[in-house]
Design an enzyme around this catalytic site. Structure first.
Site, PDB file in Angstrom:
ATOM      1  N   ASP A 163       0.911  -1.236  -0.166  1.00 51.53           N
ATOM      2  CA  ASP A 163      -0.159  -0.227  -0.324  1.00 51.53           C
ATOM      3  C   ASP A 163       0.953   1.075   0.015  1.00 51.53           C
ATOM      4  O   ASP A 163       0.935   1.736   0.849  1.00 51.53           O
ATOM      5  CB  ASP A 163      -1.082  -0.541   1.240  1.00 51.53           C
ATOM      6  CG  ASP A 163       0.020   0.361   2.752  1.00 51.53           C
ATOM      7  OD1 ASP A 163       0.986  -0.392   2.581  1.00 51.53           O
ATOM      8  OD2 ASP A 163      -1.050   0.582   3.726  1.00 51.53           O
ATOM      9  N   ASP A 209       7.815   3.541   2.908  1.00 55.73           N
ATOM     10  CA  ASP A 209       8.498   2.591   3.204  1.00 55.73           C
ATOM     11  C   ASP A 209       8.154   1.139   2.490  1.00 55.73           C
ATOM     12  O   ASP A 209       9.240   0.566   1.568  1.00 55.73           O
ATOM     13  CB  ASP A 209       8.192   1.393   4.976  1.00 55.73           C
ATOM     14  CG  ASP A 209       7.145   1.483   5.298  1.00 55.73           C
ATOM     15  OD1 ASP A 209       5.475   1.987   5.241  1.00 55.73           O
ATOM     16  OD2 ASP A 209       6.486   1.211   5.977  1.00 55.73           O
ATOM     17  N   GLU A 269      -0.820  -2.051  16.068  1.00 56.96           N
ATOM     18  CA  GLU A 269       0.031  -1.322  14.627  1.00 56.96           C
ATOM     19  C   GLU A 269      -0.999  -1.268  13.240  1.00 56.96           C
ATOM     20  O   GLU A 269      -1.717  -2.035  13.458  1.00 56.96           O
ATOM     21  CB  GLU A 269       1.289  -2.330  14.645  1.00 56.96           C
ATOM     22  CG  GLU A 269       2.082  -2.646  13.643  1.00 56.96           C
ATOM     23  CD  GLU A 269       1.426  -2.755  11.715  1.00 56.96           C
ATOM     24  OE1 GLU A 269       1.153  -1.692  11.032  1.00 56.96           O
ATOM     25  OE2 GLU A 269       0.263  -3.248  11.377  1.00 56.96           O
ATOM     26  N   ASN A 290      -0.835  -2.530   9.987  1.00 54.42           N
ATOM     27  CA  ASN A 290      -1.662  -2.844   9.134  1.00 54.42           C
ATOM     28  C   ASN A 290      -2.453  -4.439   9.758  1.00 54.42           C
ATOM     29  O   ASN A 290      -3.525  -5.197   9.094  1.00 54.42           O
ATOM     30  CB  ASN A 290       0.011  -4.175   8.690  1.00 54.42           C
ATOM     31  CG  ASN A 290       0.437  -3.048   7.512  1.00 54.42           C
ATOM     32  OD1 ASN A 290      -0.095  -1.883   7.154  1.00 54.42           O
ATOM     33  ND2 ASN A 290       1.901  -3.566   7.406  1.00 54.42           N
ATOM     34  N   HIS A 293      10.137   0.067   7.704  1.00 51.85           N
ATOM     35  CA  HIS A 293       9.575  -0.828   8.323  1.00 51.85           C
ATOM     36  C   HIS A 293       9.225  -2.206   7.301  1.00 51.85           C
ATOM     37  O   HIS A 293      10.105  -2.898   6.918  1.00 51.85           O
ATOM     38  CB  HIS A 293       7.812  -0.889   8.840  1.00 51.85           C
ATOM     39  CG  HIS A 293       7.363  -0.045   8.942  1.00 51.85           C
ATOM     40  ND1 HIS A 293       7.914   0.458  10.746  1.00 51.85           N
ATOM     41  CD2 HIS A 293       6.948   1.586   8.832  1.00 51.85           C
ATOM     42  CE1 HIS A 293       6.941   1.834  11.723  1.00 51.85           C
ATOM     43  NE2 HIS A 293       7.366   2.010  10.422  1.00 51.85           N
TER      44      HIS A 293
HETATM   45  C1  BDR Z   1       2.827  -0.033   8.955  1.00 54.71           C
HETATM   46  O1  BDR Z   1       1.781   0.506   8.489  1.00 54.71           O
HETATM   47  C2  BDR Z   1       2.249   1.275   7.453  1.00 54.71           C
HETATM   48  O2  BDR Z   1       2.074   3.235   7.634  1.00 54.71           O
HETATM   49  C3  BDR Z   1       3.898   1.167   6.940  1.00 54.71           C
HETATM   50  O3  BDR Z   1       4.092   1.081   4.925  1.00 54.71           O
HETATM   51  C4  BDR Z   1       3.856   0.071   7.597  1.00 54.71           C
HETATM   52  O4  BDR Z   1       3.476  -1.080   6.313  1.00 54.71           O
HETATM   53  C5  BDR Z   1       3.280   0.429  10.171  1.00 54.71           C
HETATM   54  O5  BDR Z   1       2.483   0.236  11.101  1.00 54.71           O
HETATM   55 CA    CA Z   2       3.017  -0.562   4.311  1.00 58.95          CA
END
Ligand code: BDR
Ligand code: CA
Length: 311
Positions: A9, A13, A163, A165, A238
């Site tokens: 997405d 990163d 987190e 994702n 990440h």
């Molecule tokens: C994850 O969430 C997204 O903002 C970043 O791309 C990474 O995959 C980190 O929490």
């Molecule tokens: Ca991501």
């Protein structure tokens, strides 16, 4: 040579993960699939194509889920900006999307390659992976492994316990963790070690040519957001940590655990509950990454950018 599909997405990163997956000669990137996450599906898909155009990457790109399986959509504009990839000027796409929805692309690709030869590397919400499993249940026994960036064991992310994702589509994440395939979970605890320090950025800028400058512009924006929003000293990059594992298994260590996704807690929904010691009486279902070799990691990322720049 390891085969992978990168489900992403982009996302700053994610963009670096695309460069690592396409720029490392030991990896065979079979395709990129996109999922709504850091920004809307339309924006992240455009960003994926823009990164490919900038780096001269030519692999199939298929767009996937526009929203999570069950919940309201979350996006991460406070970290990734209005475009999802704020910072550098983004080039126009150089080629068209694969016509298939991402889940179909994943199923077709995995089922036509020899069994046990394709890794799935999801680095966004897990919606496309859950949809692909539903479309073709044999997918689970067919893939070589799932190396996902997501979850947190003991550090602060989008909320004190979640987190992004995983929280963005917890039902999809729960299905993935319950499926019974080999999973490596790369949580925030690991990726907060992958900081794009001034030294790291200076090296990428010096060695990576025009593409290196693009990466520095991206990660400078990303770092500023993380300083402001999360109080970190630099950007935690990440997503390429998950890709790096396929190139060099020694890039991080991991420990087996049972991982569950909290779906009902008032304040904790979307949390990953990581049980290393068997206290919940469930068999281990994941390897959980814990310690990053940052020198190896940044060497891999820098070399991939240099490789793409020179090719
Ligand atoms: C994850 O969430 C997204 O903002 C970043 O791309 C990474 O995959 C980190 O929490
Ligand atoms: Ca991501």
């Amino acid at each position: 040579m390891e085969n992978l599909i990168l489900d992403c997405d982009p996302g700053h990163d994610d963009a670096v993960a695309i460069l690592l997956a396409a720029g490392n000669p030991q990896l065979n990137l079979l395709g990129i699939t996109t999922v709504a996450g850091n920004q809307t599906l339309e924006k992240v898909t455009r960003n994926a194509l823009a990164v490919c155009a900038k780096a001269g990457i030519r692999v199939p790109v298929a767009a996937g889920a526009e929203r999570p399986l069950v919940r309201e959509q979350l996006i991460a504009g406070e970290i990734h900006g209005a475009s999802g990839l704020d910072g550098p000027v983004l080039p126009e796409p150089a080629f068209d999307l694969d016509p298939r929805p991402a889940a179909q692309f994943i199923v077709d690709t995995v089922m036509t390659q020899p069994a046990g030869t394709v890794h799935l590397v999801p680095i966004g919400p897990l919606t496309n992976i859950a949809l692909a499993m539903r479309l073709e249940p044999r997918l689970v026994s067919r893939v070589k492994s799932v190396v996902l960036m997501g979850g947190a064991v003991g550090v602060y992310g989008r909320t004190p316990v979640t987190e992004f994702n995983i929280q963005a589509d917890p039902e999809a994440a729960a299905a993935v963790f319950e499926a019974g395939w080999p999973i490596t979970m790369v949580p925030l605890d690991l990726t907060y070690q992958a900081l794009a320090t001034d030294e790291v950025l200076a090296r990428i800028g010096a060695e990576g040519g025009e593409l290196g400058t693009f990466v520095v512009e991206m990660l400078t924006f990303f770092g500023n957001q993380y300083r402001k929003e999360r109080g970190l000293p630099a950007a935690p990059v990440h997503d390429p940590c998950a890709v790096a594992k396929l190139i060099d298994p020694a890039v991080f260590t991991s420990r087996p655990a049972f991982v569950a996704v909290e779906l009902t807690g008032t304040w904790t929904w979307g949390q990953t509950v990581t049980d290393y010691r068997g206290q919940l009486g469930r068999p281990h279902n994941a390897e959980v990454a814990d310690r990053l070799d940052t020198v190896r990691f940044w060497d891999l990322v820098t070399d991939a950018i240099v490789h793409l720049h020179n090719s």
